[in-house]
Design a protein around this motif. Sequence first.
Motif, PDB file in Angstrom:
ATOM      1  N   PHE A  23       1.824   0.035  -3.383  1.00  0.00           N
ATOM      2  CA  PHE A  23       2.058   0.745  -2.239  1.00  0.00           C
ATOM      3  C   PHE A  23       0.804   1.075  -1.622  1.00  0.00           C
ATOM      4  O   PHE A  23      -0.264   0.855  -2.003  1.00  0.00           O
ATOM      5  CB  PHE A  23       2.741   2.227  -2.503  1.00  0.00           C
ATOM      6  CG  PHE A  23       1.801   2.842  -3.689  1.00  0.00           C
ATOM      7  CD1 PHE A  23       0.759   3.717  -3.262  1.00  0.00           C
ATOM      8  CD2 PHE A  23       1.668   2.519  -4.983  1.00  0.00           C
ATOM      9  CE1 PHE A  23       0.012   4.631  -4.136  1.00  0.00           C
ATOM     10  CE2 PHE A  23       0.912   3.449  -5.842  1.00  0.00           C
ATOM     11  CZ  PHE A  23       0.075   4.500  -5.438  1.00  0.00           C
ATOM     12  N   LEU A  24       0.939   1.639  -0.458  1.00  0.00           N
ATOM     13  CA  LEU A  24      -0.095   1.794   0.735  1.00  0.00           C
ATOM     14  C   LEU A  24      -0.033   3.117   1.049  1.00  0.00           C
ATOM     15  O   LEU A  24       1.002   3.733   1.514  1.00  0.00           O
ATOM     16  CB  LEU A  24      -0.058   0.676   1.988  1.00  0.00           C
ATOM     17  CG  LEU A  24      -1.179   0.618   2.703  1.00  0.00           C
ATOM     18  CD1 LEU A  24      -2.530   0.120   2.162  1.00  0.00           C
ATOM     19  CD2 LEU A  24      -0.803  -0.246   3.815  1.00  0.00           C
ATOM     20  N   GLN A  25      -1.198   3.939   1.013  1.00  0.00           N
ATOM     21  CA  GLN A  25      -1.214   5.145   1.606  1.00  0.00           C
ATOM     22  C   GLN A  25      -2.208   5.356   2.580  1.00  0.00           C
ATOM     23  O   GLN A  25      -3.571   5.292   2.546  1.00  0.00           O
ATOM     24  CB  GLN A  25      -1.571   6.088   0.394  1.00  0.00           C
ATOM     25  CG  GLN A  25      -1.679   7.695   0.673  1.00  0.00           C
ATOM     26  CD  GLN A  25      -2.352   8.483  -0.531  1.00  0.00           C
ATOM     27  OE1 GLN A  25      -2.314   8.078  -1.753  1.00  0.00           O
ATOM     28  NE2 GLN A  25      -3.010   9.661  -0.062  1.00  0.00           N
ATOM     29  N   PRO A  26      -1.927   5.306   3.746  1.00  0.00           N
ATOM     30  CA  PRO A  26      -2.804   5.373   4.976  1.00  0.00           C
ATOM     31  C   PRO A  26      -3.683   6.622   5.016  1.00  0.00           C
ATOM     32  O   PRO A  26      -3.224   7.853   4.338  1.00  0.00           O
ATOM     33  CB  PRO A  26      -1.803   5.521   6.131  1.00  0.00           C
ATOM     34  CG  PRO A  26      -0.538   4.849   5.739  1.00  0.00           C
ATOM     35  CD  PRO A  26      -0.422   5.366   4.374  1.00  0.00           C
ATOM     36  N   LEU A  27      -4.825   6.485   5.414  1.00  0.00           N
ATOM     37  CA  LEU A  27      -5.863   7.547   5.514  1.00  0.00           C
ATOM     38  C   LEU A  27      -5.524   8.431   6.854  1.00  0.00           C
ATOM     39  O   LEU A  27      -5.150   8.096   7.676  1.00  0.00           O
ATOM     40  CB  LEU A  27      -7.284   7.194   5.529  1.00  0.00           C
ATOM     41  CG  LEU A  27      -7.780   6.489   4.283  1.00  0.00           C
ATOM     42  CD1 LEU A  27      -9.174   5.919   4.683  1.00  0.00           C
ATOM     43  CD2 LEU A  27      -7.417   7.041   3.236  1.00  0.00           C
ATOM     44  N   LYS A  28      -5.800   9.819   6.630  1.00  0.00           N
ATOM     45  CA  LYS A  28      -5.755  10.609   7.644  1.00  0.00           C
ATOM     46  C   LYS A  28      -6.677  10.250   8.689  1.00  0.00           C
ATOM     47  O   LYS A  28      -8.027  10.116   8.299  1.00  0.00           O
ATOM     48  CB  LYS A  28      -5.900  12.121   7.099  1.00  0.00           C
ATOM     49  CG  LYS A  28      -4.821  12.459   6.084  1.00  0.00           C
ATOM     50  CD  LYS A  28      -5.048  13.818   5.555  1.00  0.00           C
ATOM     51  CE  LYS A  28      -3.672  13.957   4.646  1.00  0.00           C
ATOM     52  NZ  LYS A  28      -3.733  15.692   4.258  1.00  0.00           N
ATOM     53  N   SER A  48     -13.002   0.186  -5.993  1.00  0.00           N
ATOM     54  CA  SER A  48     -11.727   0.120  -6.815  1.00  0.00           C
ATOM     55  C   SER A  48     -11.636   0.801  -8.086  1.00  0.00           C
ATOM     56  O   SER A  48     -12.822   1.165  -8.921  1.00  0.00           O
ATOM     57  CB  SER A  48     -11.747  -1.370  -7.053  1.00  0.00           C
ATOM     58  OG  SER A  48     -11.530  -2.270  -6.107  1.00  0.00           O
ATOM     59  N   TRP A  49     -10.595   1.266  -8.472  1.00  0.00           N
ATOM     60  CA  TRP A  49     -10.438   2.123  -9.929  1.00  0.00           C
ATOM     61  C   TRP A  49      -9.094   2.065 -10.147  1.00  0.00           C
ATOM     62  O   TRP A  49      -8.089   1.498  -9.510  1.00  0.00           O
ATOM     63  CB  TRP A  49     -10.988   3.528  -9.567  1.00  0.00           C
ATOM     64  CG  TRP A  49      -9.776   4.201  -8.725  1.00  0.00           C
ATOM     65  CD1 TRP A  49      -8.580   4.939  -9.029  1.00  0.00           C
ATOM     66  CD2 TRP A  49      -9.672   4.321  -7.303  1.00  0.00           C
ATOM     67  NE1 TRP A  49      -7.944   5.351  -7.898  1.00  0.00           N
ATOM     68  CE2 TRP A  49      -8.542   4.776  -6.883  1.00  0.00           C
ATOM     69  CE3 TRP A  49     -10.489   3.592  -6.268  1.00  0.00           C
ATOM     70  CZ2 TRP A  49      -8.343   5.255  -5.419  1.00  0.00           C
ATOM     71  CZ3 TRP A  49      -9.871   3.802  -4.885  1.00  0.00           C
ATOM     72  CH2 TRP A  49      -9.098   4.590  -4.480  1.00  0.00           C
ATOM     73  N   ARG A  50      -8.920   2.343 -11.322  1.00  0.00           N
ATOM     74  CA  ARG A  50      -7.771   2.376 -12.267  1.00  0.00           C
ATOM     75  C   ARG A  50      -7.242   3.705 -12.389  1.00  0.00           C
ATOM     76  O   ARG A  50      -7.871   4.686 -12.908  1.00  0.00           O
ATOM     77  CB  ARG A  50      -7.611   1.654 -13.610  1.00  0.00           C
ATOM     78  CG  ARG A  50      -6.361   1.780 -14.361  1.00  0.00           C
ATOM     79  CD  ARG A  50      -5.822   1.042 -15.529  1.00  0.00           C
ATOM     80  NE  ARG A  50      -5.995  -0.431 -14.907  1.00  0.00           N
ATOM     81  CZ  ARG A  50      -5.884  -1.438 -15.772  1.00  0.00           C
ATOM     82  NH1 ARG A  50      -5.918  -1.056 -17.020  1.00  0.00           N
ATOM     83  NH2 ARG A  50      -5.330  -2.661 -15.113  1.00  0.00           N
ATOM     84  N   SER A  51      -6.122   4.252 -11.765  1.00  0.00           N
ATOM     85  CA  SER A  51      -5.576   5.705 -11.587  1.00  0.00           C
ATOM     86  C   SER A  51      -5.276   6.081 -13.193  1.00  0.00           C
ATOM     87  O   SER A  51      -4.688   5.264 -13.872  1.00  0.00           O
ATOM     88  CB  SER A  51      -4.680   5.696 -10.593  1.00  0.00           C
ATOM     89  OG  SER A  51      -3.292   5.036 -11.107  1.00  0.00           O
ATOM     90  N   ASN A  55      -2.139   2.498 -12.252  1.00  0.00           N
ATOM     91  CA  ASN A  55      -2.320   1.771 -10.974  1.00  0.00           C
ATOM     92  C   ASN A  55      -3.909   1.260 -10.754  1.00  0.00           C
ATOM     93  O   ASN A  55      -4.587   2.068 -10.789  1.00  0.00           O
ATOM     94  CB  ASN A  55      -1.800   2.429  -9.873  1.00  0.00           C
ATOM     95  CG  ASN A  55      -0.128   2.670  -9.825  1.00  0.00           C
ATOM     96  OD1 ASN A  55       0.592   1.856 -10.173  1.00  0.00           O
ATOM     97  ND2 ASN A  55       0.223   3.942  -9.477  1.00  0.00           N
ATOM     98  N   ASP A  56      -3.817   0.079 -10.317  1.00  0.00           N
ATOM     99  CA  ASP A  56      -5.194  -0.586  -9.823  1.00  0.00           C
ATOM    100  C   ASP A  56      -5.125  -0.148  -8.425  1.00  0.00           C
ATOM    101  O   ASP A  56      -4.429  -0.678  -7.669  1.00  0.00           O
ATOM    102  CB  ASP A  56      -5.264  -1.844 -10.205  1.00  0.00           C
ATOM    103  CG  ASP A  56      -5.528  -2.041 -11.552  1.00  0.00           C
ATOM    104  OD1 ASP A  56      -5.954  -1.319 -12.216  1.00  0.00           O
ATOM    105  OD2 ASP A  56      -5.009  -3.037 -12.167  1.00  0.00           O
ATOM    106  N   CYS A  67      -1.592  -1.068  -6.735  1.00  0.00           N
ATOM    107  CA  CYS A  67      -0.359  -1.926  -7.613  1.00  0.00           C
ATOM    108  C   CYS A  67      -0.569  -1.484  -8.906  1.00  0.00           C
ATOM    109  O   CYS A  67      -1.372  -1.163  -9.572  1.00  0.00           O
ATOM    110  CB  CYS A  67      -0.779  -3.434  -7.279  1.00  0.00           C
ATOM    111  SG  CYS A  67      -0.712  -3.951  -5.555  1.00  0.00           S
ATOM    112  N   SER A  68       0.854  -1.520  -9.388  1.00  0.00           N
ATOM    113  CA  SER A  68       0.882  -1.328 -10.902  1.00  0.00           C
ATOM    114  C   SER A  68       0.061  -2.164 -11.708  1.00  0.00           C
ATOM    115  O   SER A  68       0.048  -3.697 -11.252  1.00  0.00           O
ATOM    116  CB  SER A  68       2.441  -1.104 -11.336  1.00  0.00           C
ATOM    117  OG  SER A  68       2.911  -2.720 -11.205  1.00  0.00           O
TER     118      SER A  68
END
Length: 111
Positions: A23-28, A48-51, A55-56, A67-68
């Motif tokens: 998924f993509l979350q656009p920045l404000k 980059s990070w793992r949530s 999710n990567d 992405c998962s």
Amino acid sequence: MKTILACLLVLAISVTLSNAACFLQPLKPGVSDGCLDSNGELHEFGSSWRSADCNDCSCSRDAISCCSSFVTPVDYDKEKCVSIFNKETCTYKVVEKNDHSKECPVRGWVG
């Protein structure tokens, strides 16, 4: 002919294994400090990070993309077995409901 069939088989397996949920979350507009994730943590552009939910993710000047990092078992004996998710390793294990020390065969994964 065998070479073509072998190549098609490798391609089919590769496509199946790379079917990650993304998924993509656009920045404000006007954000200049970095990317603010769903936990309120600020990440530098280009990082980059793992949530916490496995999710990567990566941060660009336009969006956070994630992405998962795991696959989910879908084709196993659901009457006899249960899938257990390990949040530390971001992996599923499918085991017998009555004896978690016994793993069950899995015939299909998605993710």
